[in-house]
Design a protein around this motif. Sequence first.
Motif, PDB file in Angstrom:
ATOM      1  N   LEU A   1     -40.740 -24.772  49.538  1.00 60.66           N
ATOM      2  CA  LEU A   1     -41.620 -23.625  49.350  1.00 60.66           C
ATOM      3  C   LEU A   1     -41.023 -22.379  49.991  1.00 60.66           C
ATOM      4  O   LEU A   1     -41.061 -21.287  49.405  1.00 60.66           O
ATOM      5  CB  LEU A   1     -43.004 -23.918  49.927  1.00 60.66           C
ATOM      6  CG  LEU A   1     -44.038 -22.804  49.770  1.00 60.66           C
ATOM      7  CD1 LEU A   1     -44.247 -22.460  48.301  1.00 60.66           C
ATOM      8  CD2 LEU A   1     -45.357 -23.204  50.430  1.00 60.66           C
ATOM      9  N   GLU A   2     -40.440 -22.524  51.173  1.00 61.18           N
ATOM     10  CA  GLU A   2     -39.811 -21.379  51.835  1.00 61.18           C
ATOM     11  C   GLU A   2     -38.635 -20.864  51.013  1.00 61.18           C
ATOM     12  O   GLU A   2     -38.430 -19.650  50.892  1.00 61.18           O
ATOM     13  CB  GLU A   2     -39.351 -21.772  53.240  1.00 61.18           C
ATOM     14  CG  GLU A   2     -40.482 -21.949  54.237  1.00 61.18           C
ATOM     15  CD  GLU A   2     -39.975 -22.273  55.632  1.00 61.18           C
ATOM     16  OE1 GLU A   2     -38.727 -22.300  55.816  1.00 61.18           O
ATOM     17  OE2 GLU A   2     -40.800 -22.513  56.524  1.00 61.18           O
TER      18      GLU A   2
ATOM     19  N   GLN B   1     -40.075 -18.986  48.026  1.00 61.05           N
ATOM     20  CA  GLN B   1     -40.630 -17.693  48.435  1.00 61.05           C
ATOM     21  C   GLN B   1     -39.529 -16.687  48.744  1.00 61.05           C
ATOM     22  O   GLN B   1     -39.664 -15.494  48.441  1.00 61.05           O
ATOM     23  CB  GLN B   1     -41.531 -17.887  49.664  1.00 61.05           C
ATOM     24  CG  GLN B   1     -42.829 -18.616  49.349  1.00 61.05           C
ATOM     25  CD  GLN B   1     -43.626 -18.939  50.598  1.00 61.05           C
ATOM     26  OE1 GLN B   1     -43.079 -19.045  51.705  1.00 61.05           O
ATOM     27  NE2 GLN B   1     -44.932 -19.124  50.442  1.00 61.05           N
TER      28      GLN B   1
ATOM     29  N   GLN C   1     -38.243 -15.438  45.466  1.00 60.17           N
ATOM     30  CA  GLN C   1     -39.236 -14.531  44.883  1.00 60.17           C
ATOM     31  C   GLN C   1     -39.228 -13.179  45.588  1.00 60.17           C
ATOM     32  O   GLN C   1     -39.377 -12.128  44.945  1.00 60.17           O
ATOM     33  CB  GLN C   1     -40.619 -15.175  44.948  1.00 60.17           C
ATOM     34  CG  GLN C   1     -40.770 -16.379  44.021  1.00 60.17           C
ATOM     35  CD  GLN C   1     -42.030 -17.186  44.284  1.00 60.17           C
ATOM     36  OE1 GLN C   1     -42.575 -17.172  45.393  1.00 60.17           O
ATOM     37  NE2 GLN C   1     -42.497 -17.897  43.267  1.00 60.17           N
ATOM     38  N   ARG C   2     -39.049 -13.192  46.887  1.00 61.73           N
ATOM     39  CA  ARG C   2     -39.025 -11.929  47.632  1.00 61.73           C
ATOM     40  C   ARG C   2     -37.827 -11.081  47.237  1.00 61.73           C
ATOM     41  O   ARG C   2     -37.925  -9.865  47.092  1.00 61.73           O
ATOM     42  CB  ARG C   2     -38.974 -12.206  49.139  1.00 61.73           C
ATOM     43  CG  ARG C   2     -40.276 -12.692  49.747  1.00 61.73           C
ATOM     44  CD  ARG C   2     -40.280 -12.495  51.240  1.00 61.73           C
ATOM     45  NE  ARG C   2     -40.390 -11.081  51.568  1.00 61.73           N
ATOM     46  CZ  ARG C   2     -40.045 -10.564  52.755  1.00 61.73           C
ATOM     47  NH1 ARG C   2     -39.535 -11.340  53.692  1.00 61.73           N
ATOM     48  NH2 ARG C   2     -40.182  -9.294  52.998  1.00 61.73           N
TER      49      ARG C   2
ATOM     50  N   GLN D   1     -45.584 -13.989  45.196  1.00 65.57           N
ATOM     51  CA  GLN D   1     -45.269 -15.083  46.103  1.00 65.57           C
ATOM     52  C   GLN D   1     -46.126 -16.307  45.801  1.00 65.57           C
ATOM     53  O   GLN D   1     -47.348 -16.211  45.647  1.00 65.57           O
ATOM     54  CB  GLN D   1     -45.520 -14.649  47.547  1.00 65.57           C
ATOM     55  CG  GLN D   1     -44.584 -13.547  48.029  1.00 65.57           C
ATOM     56  CD  GLN D   1     -43.242 -14.103  48.467  1.00 65.57           C
ATOM     57  OE1 GLN D   1     -43.142 -14.748  49.504  1.00 65.57           O
ATOM     58  NE2 GLN D   1     -42.211 -13.842  47.698  1.00 65.57           N
ATOM     59  N   SER D   2     -45.481 -17.465  45.721  1.00 69.44           N
ATOM     60  CA  SER D   2     -46.211 -18.723  45.552  1.00 69.44           C
ATOM     61  C   SER D   2     -46.752 -19.163  46.893  1.00 69.44           C
ATOM     62  O   SER D   2     -46.051 -19.107  47.914  1.00 69.44           O
ATOM     63  CB  SER D   2     -45.285 -19.809  44.984  1.00 69.44           C
ATOM     64  OG  SER D   2     -44.835 -19.473  43.692  1.00 69.44           O
ATOM     65  N   SER D   3     -47.995 -19.632  46.910  1.00 69.31           N
ATOM     66  CA  SER D   3     -48.606 -20.107  48.160  1.00 69.31           C
ATOM     67  C   SER D   3     -48.418 -21.598  48.349  1.00 69.31           C
ATOM     68  O   SER D   3     -48.644 -22.130  49.439  1.00 69.31           O
ATOM     69  CB  SER D   3     -50.095 -19.758  48.176  1.00 69.31           C
ATOM     70  OG  SER D   3     -50.758 -20.346  47.073  1.00 69.31           O
ATOM     71  N   SER D   4     -48.003 -22.294  47.275  1.00 69.51           N
ATOM     72  CA  SER D   4     -47.790 -23.732  47.358  1.00 69.51           C
ATOM     73  C   SER D   4     -46.876 -24.160  46.228  1.00 69.51           C
ATOM     74  O   SER D   4     -46.613 -23.400  45.291  1.00 69.51           O
ATOM     75  CB  SER D   4     -49.125 -24.485  47.270  1.00 69.51           C
ATOM     76  OG  SER D   4     -49.739 -24.223  46.010  1.00 69.51           O
TER      77      SER D   4
ATOM     78  N   ASN E   1     -44.171 -22.250  39.622  1.00 66.09           N
ATOM     79  CA  ASN E   1     -43.427 -21.468  40.616  1.00 66.09           C
ATOM     80  C   ASN E   1     -42.356 -20.667  39.885  1.00 66.09           C
ATOM     81  O   ASN E   1     -41.314 -21.210  39.513  1.00 66.09           O
ATOM     82  CB  ASN E   1     -42.777 -22.379  41.658  1.00 66.09           C
ATOM     83  CG  ASN E   1     -43.791 -23.154  42.486  1.00 66.09           C
ATOM     84  OD1 ASN E   1     -43.727 -24.376  42.579  1.00 66.09           O
ATOM     85  ND2 ASN E   1     -44.744 -22.462  43.092  1.00 66.09           N
TER      86      ASN E   1
END
Length: 1009
Positions: free
Chosen positions: A65-66, A69, A72-73, A79-82, A257
């Motif tokens: 996930l990190e 993210q 994506q950044r 941003q995906s939360s999960s 995602n």
Amino acid sequence: MRLKFKHQAYQAASVQAVVDCFKGQLPNDAATRYRIDPGNVKDTQALLDEGFKNADIQVSDLQLLENIQQIQRKQNLPQSSSLASNKVCKLNLDIEMETGTGKTYCYIKSIFELNRQYGWNKFIIVVPSIAIREGVYKSLEITREHFLEEYHKQARFFIYNSKSLHELEGFSSDAGINIMVINVQAFNARGKDARRIYEELDDFQSRRPIDVIKANRPIMILDEPQKMEGKKTLESFTEFNPLFMLRYSATHATEHNKIYRLDALDAYNQKLVKKIGVRGITAKGLAGTNAYLFLEGIDISTNKPPVARLELEVQRKNGDIVQDLRKVTKGTNLFDLSEGLNQYQGFVVSDINANTDVITFTNGVELSVGEASGDINESIIRRIQIREAIKAHFEKEQKLFDQGIKVLTLFFIDAVAKYRDYSVEDEKGEYAHIFEEEYKHILNEVSSLEDTPYQRYLKSIHFDKTHNGYFSIDKKTKQLVDPKLGKKTTEADDVDAYDLILKDKERLLSFSEPTRFIFSHSALREGWDNPNVFVICALKHSDNTVSRRQEVGRGLRLAVNQYGERIDHPSVVHDVNRLTVVASEGYKDFVSALQKDIASTLSARPRVADESYFTGKLLVTNDGNVEVTPQMAKLIYRYLAKHEYTDLDDHISEEYHQAKREGSLATLPEPLSNYAEQVFQLIDSVYSDAALPSMEDERKTKTNHRNNNFHKKEFQELWNHINRKAVYTVQFNSDELVEKSTKYLDEKLRVRKLEFTVERGEQIDNASMKQVASGNSFKVSEKETADYKQSIHSAVKYDLLGKIAEGTKLKRSTVASILKQLNNAVFAQFQYNPEDFISLAIKLINEQKATVIIEHLAYDTVADKFDDAEIFTENQAITDFSRARPSPNRHVYNYVITDSGIEDKFVDELEVNKDVVVYAKLPRGFFIPTPVGDYNPDWAIAFEEDMVKHVFFVAETKGSMSSLDLKGVENAKIDCAKRFFEKLNTELGGKPVKYDVVKDFESLKTLVM
């Protein structure tokens, strides 16, 4: 012909986004061995057979996930939360790519890169139709050698067939890259063949094919996943037991995602697809009359008034009334021209306006180009459409033939019988007859007695061989089948129908294949396209189930020439790649509907440009990533509001896009001005209607003729001075590059350490059989993440020097000098994450290499020059006249075509200022080569002798003179151009050419004086 492929930055970015999701995975991990199920056989050797399945994902869910993210950044995506987990697998990644940008190429390259980085080698490409399946298989074939050169290995690929299950044996037992292509009907239909994948088969050693497939833990790639979201299909996916899923589409229906986005707006702005022009046909009635009129176009010439091409009814001597195309001028009486037809009384041409494309009659009637009026039926509209499509085809063909580019035209029809009618003797339907009639008429207009390669090409093709139909084929009668009539068309029927367009794409692109015009019923499906479709014509009623964007999408790919090379050079890409759509509705109506279709696909883009949107976004620069602080976000917001670049609802305004097009955007305040390019990219990511792709009204295109100003001695002297082709060389001291790179790497090179996750848990009390079977009988009670402390060299061998030398195109010795001088702490990072270290080192060294190249650039002229006939041709390419303005005084053409309001004002001054003898808006074929791309200057201007002692050459007209307001690439090109002209002035002598950037005519005069 063999299609060629090149490395594209945007495609590499999509691949890197996929690879970066798994940072922390042990690199180059060999595929895991497993015992292949031998089936019910007694062969002891079979019991020893081993397979190679994909290794598990070793990165924790938290790290995945990190990673996502962070990706994506970098792209400023939501941003995906999960993790987007489902019953199929825990990881589903969306890659959004506009039609025509090469998504198939991207996921094939991703396969090779995932194998190189992490060792994964089992992949399944799932497609929704046979058409796409054949297209994917063809792409795997034609990219085979391309990827062999890059990765030094080949992939083994095959189409799943339940009757050829030996392919599955190889898929499992082969340790190399293995790709299975399968369409959903092969495992999700009710037919006998589709059920075989789930059955124990005697001819497959009493095994189920699906069990053999799932044992490989394949990575599944879904092509057009929005077509495969039915409940049954999604349930079927679980049977494949995928490691994870990659979903590629231009229009995702369900969001997961998302790690990469290249939408319709990005593709157009980056010139990755064709520019669209529209020929609309508007039908309107004339009160109190049924006089049929159709204004086809208005011609301009060097020394004659405009001439209109007008179709009307004419009475022949035998009494027959036919529609005929005539040329009319001011004063023409249509009553006389029609041989006395009463409906044309009072129709005398009073004005022909070439700028507005309007013809006016003395009775007050006005007609715009593309408008038909009077007694009009559907047959007339279709004939006009076919004629316009053929004319557009010939116009493009005349321009592109000498460049080795074959032009294709695609007709969509709603009934096969309109093209092939088996109830008549010649089997030609209405549209086939109309096509041949109009084709022969227009062919006579473009044919000449000149013995040129193009004229020989035209004469070598018989009219009935140059058009063909691509529909379903009845295998018994070998006749075309209408999907709406008789039996229902199945996917199997379509296999033969797509042979030429999908399997023989190279043949269709070759001049040796006579087919140039294609009629098709089923061409709207995804997968049915060709890079050289330049004209699309829909001869059918509007169909709400098929968007205009789908129709247009069949022709968006960038063209290729006879050498298989894609025409994608930034300086000429949209000069060549122009798709003409011949619509059965007016230009404005068609464009409005098409833009509405495009806008509906941009729903993921933010709509509001407020402080909260800008805060926390990343500005990606060569020196690293800069996060937008709340203070910076407030500055951006105030900047937009102050200059009315946003409205009261914080939507980006038309004023912003207009200023951007004209190069007159206001200067950003400090410290934003240090990141001007990145800030404007961030602003551009906010959706607005004004940002949608512009589409030319092709009715406003004409031939812009050269006038006598071109032959003035002042301009000839100027042109002869600057008409030099050149090559550049870069000679620099490698010690300088080593010193700069070492310092830069010490400052910027920071890699992420590999880590692993330990999960502790215990079995659930009284777990049900269902929980045990599904693997949910244990409950995690504790997780621990730790860095991977040990050196990885014992497991994997790395050619550190070779990898970096390959990526930077430097000698191994130069790379070694850089690495030797690195700070010990920086170099020590290599052992913790070699792949990340190599990737970052290549990127940072290349940045310094580019800087050094520009600093040490030198030009040398060559004997070759630009051909006047190609650059300033007597019959210049068809030009958009929507921004045309007459230039009777000093320009070398009859009209000046400007790009912005700034250029409009500049031309106003050039036309009235007596100090200017002659000037030219330089054609795009004239360019200066630079390391950052070819550069096409704007203007060439010659002044009076008594004013100055030199001829002055202007590179650009910009709204701002500050170098901070110019993009880095533009600045680099301008610096290179200055060196080019310095070289010319030194080498040629005579009157020097002064080169600079100016804001307006006054700044130009200041520099001249």
